[in-house]
Design a protein around this motif. Sequence first.
Motif, short mmCIF file in Angstrom:
data_model
loop_
_atom_site.label_atom_id
_atom_site.label_comp_id
_atom_site.label_asym_id
_atom_site.label_seq_id
_atom_site.Cartn_x
_atom_site.Cartn_y
_atom_site.Cartn_z
N ARG A 1 0.81 -1.21 0.00
CA ARG A 1 0.00 0.00 0.00
C ARG A 1 0.85 1.27 0.00
N THR A 2 2.03 1.15 0.53
CA THR A 2 2.89 2.34 0.67
C THR A 2 3.89 2.47 -0.45
N GLY A 3 3.64 1.80 -1.58
CA GLY A 3 4.47 2.05 -2.74
C GLY A 3 5.17 0.84 -3.34
N ARG A 4 5.15 -0.33 -2.70
CA ARG A 4 5.78 -1.56 -3.21
C ARG A 4 7.32 -1.42 -3.24
N ASN A 5 7.96 -2.50 -3.60
CA ASN A 5 9.42 -2.59 -3.68
C ASN A 5 10.04 -2.09 -2.38
#
Length: 525
Positions: A513-517
């Motif tokens: 949810r907070t941007g992946r990777n």
Amino acid sequence: MVKGTLHSLRKVFRLDLKRLILVLATFGVVFTSLNTLITSYHVHRSAFIKDTLHANQVYATKLAQVTELFLQSVNSQLHVSAYHISVKLSDLTEVHKELERLLGQTNSFDSLVVVDTHGKIIAVKPDLDVLGKSISNNQLDVLNTQQPQVLEPFVSPAGNLMISPTYPILSESGDYLGFVAGGIYLQGDTILNRLLGRHHYEDGSYMYVVDKKARLLFHVNEHRVGELVKDNLAIERVLKGFTGASEIVNSAGISMVAGYAPIPMTGWGVVSQRPMSSILDELGVTHRAVIYSSIPATILILGLILIAGIQIAKPLAHLAKQLATFDKTSSDTSQIKAWYYEAANLKRTLLQSNRSIKKVIKSLDNDRKTDQLTSLHNRLSLDLWLKNAMLSKAGMSVLAIDIDHFKSINDVHGHRAGDEVLKELASVMRGNARADDFICRVGGEEFLVFLPKVSLGEAVDAAERLRKQVLEHTMPKGIQVTVSIGVSHWLNNESSIERAIELADQALYRAKRTGRNKSCCVEPV
């Protein structure tokens, strides 16, 4: 209780190889022994009868010859007396002297008489009340042939059953003057009975003599002397002049083994015989001795066969037992002594089959617990591993990993390319794992990694290293992928490990949810 009894009975009467060998060997030995004994009995029976037939024939022939010689001797003695009497016939005193001389010189005669041409007794020794009496017309007719004769058995005027050898008395010119006759009694202690009566044995063997009319002249039972015998094969054949031997049934209905021979001079017959029952009794004694002497050898052979059977069956029984438990890791065939070719070959084949089957089972078990695409552990393997891990005293960290935007990889490059990416990612994770780490694919593009004895901080560092390596790694077909990782820690307290997995999933979703990777973590459970 009934079932238990039936089970015990089945176990007792179970036909295994050892029992089968023993039963077959016992049957073979017993059958062979019985067959040998039965054959031996019949062979010995035939031999006993044959030997007895031959012995009786030889014996009868010998007695016939002895009797013939006796009668020839008597004939010679009468011939000499007939010559002396022929020159003294007119002087009865001299005639009586000659009879006294002959009677005293030999014990061949019980009495002597001189008979004139009319059949009248003119001299007799010893003194008997027959002087002046005449012989029967039948006897006179026989003697008128003027040849030496042995008269058929008759009862003398003195009342004695007797036979009488005779010799004609001829003058110097050849005229017939009468005859001299010697009387030989057939009953009592007589010369003929002493001559023949020595040949009687305790085994029931005996002999007898018959004249041309089948009348008994000699018999061990003195009361039968003079009896006419009918329906006797041996007598019928000997009176026809045959010498031989045969099995017969005598006039009393008793089975006999008889030998017979004729006396040519008189036409009489000599029969020597032995009861068949006596031969069979002797055969029974001999055969029982054979049986008793063969018992130890038979028992020894059975014992040796039993020992050999046990030794033959032992490796096969052990191999059968091992075959029944081949799936147990404790199975050990090294102690099985396969000392002959078939057992050794079976042992070798069993070992090879055992190894092959275990390898297949292990392979199947691995396949059952392995993800087919990535060769990582699957959920089944995870459940088994977690059961063992929960018994450990040490805690562990959990990494929940998910490939970012994996659907777009399948849509753009195809599912085959997506599978190749999954396999390559699995390879990268294995390259970063320790020997004790556990990696599994839980579905689609999601993975779980368990790091035993690793703190939360160390697990975050490990997650970051893995994330960066994936970012920098070139996937098949030049595809670039990133991963999001959620990290949690389980302290082996009262909380379940499933809670630690759930928190790792929550951290993973936060990373997405907070941007992946990126890697996210939660506090220890």
